[in-house]
Design a protein around this motif. Structure first.
Motif, mmCIF file in Angstrom:
data_model
loop_
_atom_site.group_PDB
_atom_site.id
_atom_site.type_symbol
_atom_site.label_atom_id
_atom_site.label_comp_id
_atom_site.label_asym_id
_atom_site.label_seq_id
_atom_site.Cartn_x
_atom_site.Cartn_y
_atom_site.Cartn_z
ATOM 1 N N GLU A 198 0.901 -1.170 -0.148
ATOM 2 C CA GLU A 198 0.028 0.071 0.021
ATOM 3 C C GLU A 198 0.751 1.304 -0.013
ATOM 4 O O GLU A 198 0.455 2.313 -0.685
ATOM 5 C CB GLU A 198 -0.860 0.067 1.220
ATOM 6 C CG GLU A 198 -1.930 -1.055 1.424
ATOM 7 C CD GLU A 198 -1.390 -2.472 2.021
ATOM 8 O OE1 GLU A 198 -2.382 -3.064 2.461
ATOM 9 O OE2 GLU A 198 -0.306 -2.657 2.004
ATOM 10 N N LYS A 199 1.833 1.358 0.874
ATOM 11 C CA LYS A 199 2.794 2.286 0.766
ATOM 12 C C LYS A 199 3.280 2.627 -0.564
ATOM 13 O O LYS A 199 3.579 3.869 -1.000
ATOM 14 C CB LYS A 199 4.014 2.345 1.945
ATOM 15 C CG LYS A 199 3.256 2.207 3.386
ATOM 16 C CD LYS A 199 4.397 1.970 4.278
ATOM 17 C CE LYS A 199 3.523 1.940 5.763
ATOM 18 N NZ LYS A 199 4.919 1.831 6.764
ATOM 19 N N ALA A 200 3.893 1.750 -1.329
ATOM 20 C CA ALA A 200 4.560 1.929 -2.597
ATOM 21 C C ALA A 200 3.618 2.438 -3.590
ATOM 22 O O ALA A 200 3.728 3.294 -4.326
ATOM 23 C CB ALA A 200 5.203 0.512 -3.063
ATOM 24 N N VAL A 201 2.145 2.028 -3.552
ATOM 25 C CA VAL A 201 1.153 2.421 -4.504
ATOM 26 C C VAL A 201 0.983 4.012 -3.961
ATOM 27 O O VAL A 201 0.930 4.890 -5.034
ATOM 28 C CB VAL A 201 -0.018 1.888 -4.301
ATOM 29 C CG1 VAL A 201 -1.260 2.282 -4.994
ATOM 30 C CG2 VAL A 201 0.316 0.221 -4.807
ATOM 31 N N ILE A 202 0.922 4.115 -2.843
ATOM 32 C CA ILE A 202 0.662 5.670 -2.470
ATOM 33 C C ILE A 202 2.047 6.531 -3.042
ATOM 34 O O ILE A 202 1.790 7.570 -3.386
ATOM 35 C CB ILE A 202 0.516 5.782 -0.911
ATOM 36 C CG1 ILE A 202 -0.919 5.103 -0.324
ATOM 37 C CG2 ILE A 202 0.732 7.300 -0.488
ATOM 38 C CD1 ILE A 202 -1.962 5.948 -0.752
ATOM 39 N N ASN A 203 3.147 5.955 -2.822
ATOM 40 C CA ASN A 203 4.456 6.755 -3.365
ATOM 41 C C ASN A 203 4.220 7.117 -4.733
ATOM 42 O O ASN A 203 4.474 8.183 -5.170
ATOM 43 C CB ASN A 203 5.572 6.110 -3.171
ATOM 44 C CG ASN A 203 6.129 6.073 -1.748
ATOM 45 O OD1 ASN A 203 5.402 6.861 -0.763
ATOM 46 N ND2 ASN A 203 7.041 5.616 -1.347
ATOM 47 N N ALA A 204 3.848 5.995 -5.421
ATOM 48 C CA ALA A 204 3.507 6.234 -6.896
ATOM 49 C C ALA A 204 2.420 7.417 -7.305
ATOM 50 O O ALA A 204 2.769 8.160 -8.108
ATOM 51 C CB ALA A 204 2.875 4.827 -7.614
ATOM 52 N N ILE B 83 -2.864 3.198 -11.961
ATOM 53 C CA ILE B 83 -2.591 3.025 -10.636
ATOM 54 C C ILE B 83 -3.752 2.324 -9.915
ATOM 55 O O ILE B 83 -3.151 1.192 -9.356
ATOM 56 C CB ILE B 83 -2.164 4.556 -9.635
ATOM 57 C CG1 ILE B 83 -1.159 4.983 -10.340
ATOM 58 C CG2 ILE B 83 -2.230 4.371 -8.072
ATOM 59 C CD1 ILE B 83 -0.880 6.521 -9.494
ATOM 60 N N PRO B 84 -4.737 2.620 -10.011
ATOM 61 C CA PRO B 84 -5.962 1.674 -9.510
ATOM 62 C C PRO B 84 -5.747 0.445 -10.014
ATOM 63 O O PRO B 84 -6.164 -0.690 -9.327
ATOM 64 C CB PRO B 84 -7.223 2.429 -9.988
ATOM 65 C CG PRO B 84 -6.864 3.931 -9.875
ATOM 66 C CD PRO B 84 -5.466 3.752 -10.637
ATOM 67 N N ALA B 85 -5.399 0.079 -11.259
ATOM 68 C CA ALA B 85 -5.452 -1.207 -12.109
ATOM 69 C C ALA B 85 -4.314 -1.954 -11.456
ATOM 70 O O ALA B 85 -4.723 -3.253 -11.121
ATOM 71 C CB ALA B 85 -5.321 -0.895 -13.660
ATOM 72 N N PHE B 86 -3.241 -1.432 -11.602
ATOM 73 C CA PHE B 86 -1.934 -2.539 -10.974
ATOM 74 C C PHE B 86 -2.185 -2.592 -9.434
ATOM 75 O O PHE B 86 -1.664 -3.489 -8.873
ATOM 76 C CB PHE B 86 -0.621 -1.773 -11.745
ATOM 77 C CG PHE B 86 -0.204 -0.504 -10.850
ATOM 78 C CD1 PHE B 86 0.083 -0.535 -9.516
ATOM 79 C CD2 PHE B 86 0.341 0.354 -11.826
ATOM 80 C CE1 PHE B 86 0.875 0.736 -9.005
ATOM 81 C CE2 PHE B 86 0.868 1.607 -11.461
ATOM 82 C CZ PHE B 86 1.095 1.871 -10.091
#
Length: 604
Positions: free
Chosen positions: A287-293, A310-313
């Motif tokens: 989750e933190k890596a996705v937020i970083n993106a 972003i929502p897809a991956f």
């Protein structure tokens, strides 16, 4: 971490809680799959294994006995995409570099890779978004051989990196490094390119003059140098720690580029399950890596396409993030970069000024990015706030120092804008994305009668006939995933830019895409629900007053839509194999969920 910004913490906590069940199910599946395929020499029967190394040449004995890790290469190489052309030379080199550390490497599979620049405005653009699903599926087919201990992903451009990531995440027990190729050298000035495009749209430049201008911009091997989806992909891989630090924007064919690719190959041999530094993709992408993106996207004014990607991956990793989350982050994250089309300089200028390492360092120091994520290149994200260089012939990293160009790159304390480059707009016309970073604040609110179209061609014809020489909100509908695959509507930018330059108050509202090259015209894009299937855009009529406002997040009309029937949708068009993609259109979900048929049908 103690200095984390409250908004970042709040959104992260919300995403973690929302994703609790789906993330746990994903991690459980990856643990089960990892245990099942822990040792290929045990899991694969001898006949299967023999097929897998039959053509491995001098690496056959090593793979047969599992003398060292075997790296699977997924390549999106082709000669048509300038960014991917350098990848043709990578596998033979990577095999040599793998042997240096007692490993082997095999090309596990290839994926298609289409160029939106080639297909803009053409029928093939209707395959573009769904090519991401095809790439994910092709990645899965390559990795299904179960011959590999880690994975090198060779891909850069628009749908390719998200597709590779989605496919790779379903084999998330394997450590994975994304290996970029770098941008082409800078061509003609961006302002000159933009000027010729607008002159051509007005009939004041010939096709030969336009082609000469475009060829001067897109002129050699490497990624296109404007900050669109391809280069935004590279930014995200850095913020997620899936590159070696600082690998994104080093040009092809340079000693530093080769050193980074060699080091990536060596790293893939070090981070396998059999070593002491196991770094599976499933744990790197949390989750933190996705937020970083998402934070990186906002801080740099990156491509709006990533509001879909972003929502897809994230879904492929069991993580649920939506546009409300992106909007809340955008209010907290300052805009630190202005790269063309949001500024004058391109990604080469951006890199020379300090680039993505500078951005990451600033975000980390301000508590606006998560430092404590598992990366492929270090203990956490700290190393990604540095830049790579060659100390003699040795690859090393060093501090970046202050910005080299304040017209392009600024510190958190002196940003270009106090908030990020993307806002959520919503109302009785649905929900959409508004990229503010390239739009003058005086144009963040447009209220005018609308003119409704169903194709880019119709808009061009109306422009040529002078029918749009007024304040107008141009609505282009039936452009969503289910209607026609959600093509980019990039050909709208020059005529709408001309109208704006003539002094008119102009905006665009569409359920289609505009990409990272959408430019200076205010636009609500990706409008969901899309017109096909009952979205409110299907009930707009010419002359309805539409209000688009990034200030208060409004996308609405004063017309009473409840008393109207939906306009008839255009019939699906065949040709260019569009008919073969009917299953993707019929199964696609909304843009806010990623516009994917594959993920929707998989129940992810």
């Amino acid at each position: 971490m103690s200095n984390l910004h409250p908004a970042l913490q709040r959104v992260t906590d919300r995403v973690i809680e929302r994703s609790r069940a789906s993330r746990a199910a994903y991690l459980a599946l990856m643990a089960e799959e990892g245990d099942k395929h822990r040792d290929r020499n045990v899991a694969l029967p001898c006949s299967n294994l023999a097929h897998g190394f039959a053509a491995a040449g001098e690496d056959k004995a090593s793979i047969m006995t599992k003398a060292g890790p075997n790296i699977g290469i997924i390549s999106a190489y082709n000669d048509t995409i300038s960014a991917h052309q350098p990848y043709g030379a990578y596998p033979p080199q990577m095999k040599l570099w793998a042997r240096e550390v007692g490993a082997t490497a095999q090309v596990a599979g290839a994926t298609p890779a289409m160029c939106d620049g080639v297909t803009q405005g053409m029928d093939g653009m209707e395959l573009s978004l769904f090519s991401r699903d095809v790439i994910a599926l092709a990645t899965a087919v390559g990795l299904s051989h179960q011959m590999y201990d880690s994975v090198a992903m060779l891909g850069i451009c628009d749908k390719i990196v998200p597709g590779l990531l989605i496919g790779g995440l379903r084999f998330g027990y394997l450590p994975t490094v994304f290996v970029p190729g770098g941008p082409m050298p800078t061509g003609i000035a961006n302002k000159e390119k933009q000027k010729v495009r607008q002159l051509y749209a007005e009939g004041k430049a010939t096709r030969a003059e336009l082609l000469a201008s475009e060829s001067g911009s897109y002129h050699s091997a490497g990624t296109c140098t404007f900050y669109g989806t391809a280069n935004s992909n590279q930014m995200m891989m850095e913020l997620m720690g899936l590159h070696l630090p600082g690998a994104a924007f080093v040009q092809p064919g340079t000693p530093l580029r080769q050193a980074l690719t060699r080091a990536a190959t060596h790293r893939l041999a070090e981070i396998t399950r059999d070593g002491n530094d196991y770094r599976p993709l499933s744990h790197c992408v949390d989750e933190k890596a996705v937020i970083n993106a998402a934070v990186g996207l906002l801080a740099t004014g990156g491509s709006t396409n990533h509001a879909i990607h972003i929502p897809a991956f994230a879904r492929a990793a069991g993580i649920q993030i939506d546009w409300t989350d992106l909007a809340e982050l955008s209010h907290a994250v300052p805009l630190l970069a202005r790269v063309y089309p949001n500024g004058a300089g391109d990604v080469n200028h951006f890199h020379a000024a300090g680039g993505i390492g500078y951005i990451i360092r600033e975000l980390l120091d301000a508590g606006l990015a998560h430092r404590d994520i598992m990366t492929v290149g270090g203990d956490d994200l700290t190393a990604y706030g540095q830049e790579p260089w060659l100390d003699g012939d040795q690859l090393a990293w060093r501090d970046i120092g202050p910005t080299g160009d304040e017209a392009m790159l600024r510190p958190v304390g002196e940003p270009f804008q106090p908030d990020g480059g993307m806002r959520l707009v919503e109302g009785n016309l649905g929900r959409g994305c508004f990229k503010t970073s390239a739009v003058d604040p005086s144009r963040w609110t447009i209220e005018a009668p609308c003119r409704v179209f169903e194709t880019q061609k119709q808009v061009a014809e109306a422009f040529a006939a002078g029918e749009l020489d007024r304040d107008v909100v141009v609505v282009v509908r039936f452009q969503g995933p289910r209607a026609n695959g959600m093509p980019e509507l990039h050909k709208l930018t020059p005529p709408l830019g001309v109208l704006q330059d003539r002094g008119y108050r102009v905006a665009l509202v569409t359920d289609g895409r505009m990409s990272g090259a959408s430019g200076k015209v205010p636009a609500a894009i990706h409008v969901s629900p899309e017109a096909l299937g009952g979205g409110p855009l299907a009930r707009l009529r010419d002359g309805d007053i539409v209000r688009l406002c990034a200030e208060d997040g409004t996308l609405s009309t004063s017309a009473d839509l409840s008393v109207r029937e939906d306009a008839a949708a255009p019939l699906p068009q065949g040709g260019t194999a569009r008919e073969l993609f009917a299953m993707f259109r019929h199964g696609a979900d909304e843009a806010e969920k990623g516009g994917s048929a594959m993920l929707a049908l998989a129940g992810l």
